[in-house]
Structures are given as structure tokens and as C-alpha cells.
Design a protein around this motif. Sequence first.
Motif, PDB file in Angstrom:
ATOM      1  N   SER A  61       5.046  13.360   4.187  1.00 25.31           N
ATOM      2  CA  SER A  61       5.924  14.140   5.048  1.00 25.31           C
ATOM      3  C   SER A  61       5.687  15.647   4.930  1.00 25.31           C
ATOM      4  O   SER A  61       5.636  16.364   5.924  1.00 25.31           O
ATOM      5  CB  SER A  61       7.346  13.757   4.654  1.00 25.31           C
ATOM      6  OG  SER A  61       8.238  14.626   5.177  1.00 25.31           O
ATOM      7  N   MET A  62       5.534  16.156   3.706  1.00 22.33           N
ATOM      8  CA  MET A  62       5.300  17.607   3.519  1.00 22.33           C
ATOM      9  C   MET A  62       3.809  17.925   3.605  1.00 22.33           C
ATOM     10  O   MET A  62       3.410  18.900   4.234  1.00 22.33           O
ATOM     11  CB  MET A  62       5.855  18.015   2.145  1.00 22.33           C
ATOM     12  CG  MET A  62       5.914  19.508   1.939  1.00 22.33           C
ATOM     13  SD  MET A  62       7.014  20.226   3.189  1.00 22.33           S
ATOM     14  CE  MET A  62       6.879  21.959   2.780  1.00 22.33           C
ATOM     15  N   ASP A  79      -5.329  10.762  -0.319  1.00 15.94           N
ATOM     16  CA  ASP A  79      -4.037  10.058  -0.359  1.00 15.94           C
ATOM     17  C   ASP A  79      -4.354   8.562  -0.414  1.00 15.94           C
ATOM     18  O   ASP A  79      -5.139   8.062   0.404  1.00 15.94           O
ATOM     19  CB  ASP A  79      -3.226  10.396   0.921  1.00 15.94           C
ATOM     20  CG  ASP A  79      -1.770   9.968   0.806  1.00 15.94           C
ATOM     21  OD1 ASP A  79      -1.521   8.797   0.475  1.00 15.94           O
ATOM     22  OD2 ASP A  79      -0.885  10.790   1.064  1.00 15.94           O
ATOM     23  N   ARG A 116      -3.311   7.465   6.169  1.00 15.50           N
ATOM     24  CA  ARG A 116      -3.518   8.924   6.275  1.00 15.50           C
ATOM     25  C   ARG A 116      -4.921   9.273   6.805  1.00 15.50           C
ATOM     26  O   ARG A 116      -5.210  10.423   7.086  1.00 15.50           O
ATOM     27  CB  ARG A 116      -3.323   9.628   4.930  1.00 15.50           C
ATOM     28  CG  ARG A 116      -2.044   9.296   4.200  1.00 15.50           C
ATOM     29  CD  ARG A 116      -0.804   9.662   4.972  1.00 15.50           C
ATOM     30  NE  ARG A 116       0.383   9.465   4.147  1.00 15.50           N
ATOM     31  CZ  ARG A 116       1.535   9.001   4.589  1.00 15.50           C
ATOM     32  NH1 ARG A 116       1.683   8.659   5.850  1.00 15.50           N
ATOM     33  NH2 ARG A 116       2.561   8.874   3.773  1.00 15.50           N
ATOM     34  N   THR A 148       6.645  14.190  -6.988  1.00 14.89           N
ATOM     35  CA  THR A 148       6.794  15.094  -8.141  1.00 14.89           C
ATOM     36  C   THR A 148       6.302  14.481  -9.449  1.00 14.89           C
ATOM     37  O   THR A 148       5.669  15.152 -10.265  1.00 14.89           O
ATOM     38  CB  THR A 148       8.284  15.503  -8.238  1.00 14.89           C
ATOM     39  OG1 THR A 148       8.607  16.159  -7.015  1.00 14.89           O
ATOM     40  CG2 THR A 148       8.564  16.400  -9.414  1.00 14.89           C
ATOM     41  N   LEU A 156       3.878  12.797 -10.051  1.00 11.46           N
ATOM     42  CA  LEU A 156       2.411  12.828 -10.167  1.00 11.46           C
ATOM     43  C   LEU A 156       1.859  14.247 -10.258  1.00 11.46           C
ATOM     44  O   LEU A 156       0.651  14.435 -10.431  1.00 11.46           O
ATOM     45  CB  LEU A 156       1.775  12.132  -8.955  1.00 11.46           C
ATOM     46  CG  LEU A 156       2.129  10.667  -8.766  1.00 11.46           C
ATOM     47  CD1 LEU A 156       1.547  10.138  -7.465  1.00 11.46           C
ATOM     48  CD2 LEU A 156       1.609   9.848  -9.942  1.00 11.46           C
ATOM     49  N   HIS A 157       2.709  15.268 -10.130  1.00 10.21           N
ATOM     50  CA  HIS A 157       2.190  16.646 -10.103  1.00 10.21           C
ATOM     51  C   HIS A 157       1.364  16.970 -11.344  1.00 10.21           C
ATOM     52  O   HIS A 157       0.311  17.605 -11.247  1.00 10.21           O
ATOM     53  CB  HIS A 157       3.342  17.656  -9.978  1.00 10.21           C
ATOM     54  CG  HIS A 157       3.965  17.677  -8.611  1.00 10.21           C
ATOM     55  ND1 HIS A 157       4.960  18.549  -8.259  1.00 10.21           N
ATOM     56  CD2 HIS A 157       3.739  16.934  -7.501  1.00 10.21           C
ATOM     57  CE1 HIS A 157       5.324  18.343  -7.000  1.00 10.21           C
ATOM     58  NE2 HIS A 157       4.594  17.346  -6.527  1.00 10.21           N
ATOM     59  N   GLU A 161       3.419  21.680  -4.816  1.00  9.53           N
ATOM     60  CA  GLU A 161       4.741  21.672  -4.197  1.00  9.53           C
ATOM     61  C   GLU A 161       5.812  21.762  -5.295  1.00  9.53           C
ATOM     62  O   GLU A 161       5.596  21.346  -6.424  1.00  9.53           O
ATOM     63  CB  GLU A 161       4.936  20.388  -3.363  1.00  9.53           C
ATOM     64  CG  GLU A 161       4.700  20.583  -1.892  1.00  9.53           C
ATOM     65  CD  GLU A 161       5.534  21.712  -1.267  1.00  9.53           C
ATOM     66  OE1 GLU A 161       6.561  22.090  -1.841  1.00  9.53           O
ATOM     67  OE2 GLU A 161       5.147  22.212  -0.212  1.00  9.53           O
ATOM     68  N   LYS A 162       6.972  22.294  -4.924  1.00  7.76           N
ATOM     69  CA  LYS A 162       8.079  22.349  -5.884  1.00  7.76           C
ATOM     70  C   LYS A 162       8.667  20.951  -6.054  1.00  7.76           C
ATOM     71  O   LYS A 162       8.517  20.145  -5.135  1.00  7.76           O
ATOM     72  CB  LYS A 162       9.136  23.380  -5.452  1.00  7.76           C
ATOM     73  CG  LYS A 162       9.748  23.084  -4.062  1.00  7.76           C
ATOM     74  CD  LYS A 162      10.814  22.083  -4.065  1.00  7.76           C
ATOM     75  CE  LYS A 162      10.829  20.930  -3.268  1.00  7.76           C
ATOM     76  NZ  LYS A 162      11.505  19.808  -3.193  1.00  7.76           N
ATOM     77  N   ARG A 192      13.114   9.294   1.532  1.00 12.54           N
ATOM     78  CA  ARG A 192      11.752   9.440   1.019  1.00 12.54           C
ATOM     79  C   ARG A 192      11.689   9.675  -0.481  1.00 12.54           C
ATOM     80  O   ARG A 192      11.033   8.936  -1.195  1.00 12.54           O
ATOM     81  CB  ARG A 192      11.053  10.608   1.717  1.00 12.54           C
ATOM     82  CG  ARG A 192      10.282  10.232   2.912  1.00 12.54           C
ATOM     83  CD  ARG A 192       9.484  11.396   3.460  1.00 12.54           C
ATOM     84  NE  ARG A 192       9.839  12.688   2.979  1.00 12.54           N
ATOM     85  CZ  ARG A 192      10.664  13.535   3.599  1.00 12.54           C
ATOM     86  NH1 ARG A 192      11.225  13.195   4.725  1.00 12.54           N
ATOM     87  NH2 ARG A 192      10.924  14.724   3.089  1.00 12.54           N
ATOM     88  N   ASP A 241      15.024  17.917  -6.838  1.00  9.84           N
ATOM     89  CA  ASP A 241      14.330  17.960  -5.543  1.00  9.84           C
ATOM     90  C   ASP A 241      14.766  19.150  -4.694  1.00  9.84           C
ATOM     91  O   ASP A 241      13.926  19.852  -4.145  1.00  9.84           O
ATOM     92  CB  ASP A 241      14.544  16.657  -4.766  1.00  9.84           C
ATOM     93  CG  ASP A 241      13.627  16.630  -3.553  1.00  9.84           C
ATOM     94  OD1 ASP A 241      12.396  16.666  -3.764  1.00  9.84           O
ATOM     95  OD2 ASP A 241      14.111  16.631  -2.410  1.00  9.84           O
TER      96      ASP A 241
END
Length: 317
Positions: free
Chosen positions: A11-12, A33, A38, A70, A72-73, A90-91, A155, A164
Motif C-alpha cells: 500500500s505505501m 516483494d 507486484r 515494520t 522486517l525493517h 518507512e516509519k 493492513r 504504527d
Amino acid sequence: MLKVGVIGAGSMGRHHVRILSELEQCELVGIADPDESREELAQQYKTRYFADYHELLQLKPQLVSIAAPTKLHYELARAAIRAGVNLLVEKPVSDDLAQARELVSLAEARQIVFAVGHIERFNPAVQALKQLIELGELGQVLTVHNLRVGPYHGRILDTGIVLDLGVHDVDLISMLLGEQPQRVFATGFKRVHPHEDHAVLQLAFKDGRAGVIELSWNAPYRMRNILVSGSRRYAMCDMANQRLMVYEENEDFDRLMPEPRTVLKSEPLRAELASVVNCVLTGTPPLCPAEDSIKALEVCLAALRSLDSGQAEKVGG
Ligand SMILES: NC(=O)c1ccc[n+]([C@@H]2O[C@H](COP(=O)([O-])OP(=O)(O)OC[C@H]3O[C@@H](n4cnc5c(N)ncnc54)[C@H](O)[C@@H]3O)[C@@H](O)[C@H]2O)c1
């Protein structure tokens, strides 16, 4: 041309893909991905698709955007840093403080740009509010009250609403007050999510200054507001609609009159990505370095401890 890639195109991430494919200084070399649907996105933006992010890193992009879940960051960012690739994560930077700190030292050792996507810093209404405060128009900022509520989109499953969404507001309030809170007290509950999906955070700063954040995935309407009480004036920033109002006292000092301020609307993610690309090209530090995101993470983790303990918790304690 800067070779760029995107890891995580949900989505982001799909917006990262769109914008990076459009930025003039960039060549989008691929997206990674494991969700094979995708591949269509890669075709749409005329780039390569990889199910495995290692293959994307083998192309030696100079910058990757990481927009995977998150949890997996840490793994993904560590692999990018080890491959010598600058990164925008991403945050929130991670859900684990020790892992986030390890990433920062790894990136420092390799002199890699490591930015985190606190997108609201690039919201033109927030930037106009910050400027008002810096010019002293509001006087001393006494309290900042943020509201970020809306329906749950189904999501995000790996973290609750504090990590989040709350991380945006903790970052913003700390930025507007110019420091990190010392203590946090949080209350909340869960209704539609495995973790907390409604929370109210009270942030205690030095000298009695305060931040209040209300977060909800249970609201029927979507609001993203910042209310600032200053010693001279009040301001209300509507982040979703990019509007800023300053409340002036009327001549009789008995009523506060709203006065809209001009905000030139723009897409915050485009500004964020363009800014990170510029950092990599010019060697300048990012507007939102990972260290700042770690500070916001510390506060959110204290808020989660407070949810458990029912007590105010020291930040970093
Ligand atoms: N800055 C913001 O305003 C904002 C908004 C939304 C989400 N986010 C952040 O973006 C991240 C993703 O959120 P989302 O809403 O896009 O989630 P999402 O579930 O829509 O997308 C995540 C994508 O990552 C992919 N993925 C899973 N494992 C992967 C792996 N090993 N390698 C590469 N890709 C993998 C998934 O298949 C999926 O396509 C989260 O960290 C979230 O906090 C930020």
C-alpha cells in the motif's frame, strides 16, 4: 542518474515506486516483494521485479526505499547497509530499540545515508506551523494536542496503533516543542486489532509543557490535527487537508477569531523522497535522520510499557 530500488511494494511502497519512477534524477532499477502480484506494478512502471530482495541489492542501487512490514525493517535495512546501499526506511524505523541502534551504528560506520520516512515533516501545513513557531508568532508553545483517528484499514497487523501511527505524532510534538518528553502516561484498549487500536498518550516535557495524542482505528471519520496552545496565540493544523488556522484575539479580547494562513499544497511523500535523493547526491544530512526516529521509538516504547503497567513511564527508562 541515481539508481534506486524499492523493497516492499504494498500500500505505501507502491507510492514510493510511482514517485521514484517519476523523479528526474532517478533511475528505478527494480522492486522487490515476495508477493508475485507486484510484478504487474513493476511492468506498469517499466522496471524489473524480484521476489527476493537480495537480487535487487545485487544490482547495486545507490538508494533503496524500504516499505515492507515494520517487523522486517531490521533484516532488510541491515542487508541494504551491508551491501553499501543508502536507505530510506518507512516509519517506525523498527519495533526494537537495540536493533534500531545497531542499524544506525552500522550505517555510520559505512557512511551511508539512513533516513526514516516521517512523512508529516514534509507536510506543507506542518512546515508552515513549524515556521510560525520559530518566528515566535505563537509565543512560547505550552501544549500540543494531536488527533489521528479513523477507521481501521485491515493492513497493519504486526504492530498496534502506538507504533504504527503514534510515532508520527510523538515525532511531531517533540519537533514542535524542541525536545524529547521526559515521561509518558498511556491508556488504551483493543477492539478490532490484535494489539492496541485506541490509545491516549500524555507526554510530560520540562517546565510543565505537555503533549497529548489521541489515536484510534475505531473512529468513523478520518482526522489528523495538531492543536497548539501558545502563550500568545493558538493554532490548528489540519494535516489531512493541509490547512493552517491561527486564532487571533478580537479587539475586545473576548473572542478568538480564526485566521487562515496560506499553505501551498503538495504531496509530502514526493518532497520526502526528493529530499533523500538530494542528500545522497550532495552528501548533505537527511531532514529526518534515523537517530530522530529512534527518539520517537523510545517514547512509543515507554507508552507501551505504560499501557501495561498503568503508571507513567520514564522515556528511555
Ligand atoms: N509514512 C506513512 O505515512 C506510512 C503509511 C503507511 C505505511 N507505512 C509504513 O510502511 C510499511 C508498510 O506498510 P503498508 O501499509 O504498505 O503494508 P502492506 O502490507 O500494504 O505492504 C507491505 C509489502 O511488503 C511486502 N513484503 C513482505 N515481506 C517482504 C520481504 N521480505 N521483502 C520485500 N517485501 C516484503 C508485502 O508483500 C507487501 O507487499 C510499514 O512499516 C508501515 O508502518 C508508512
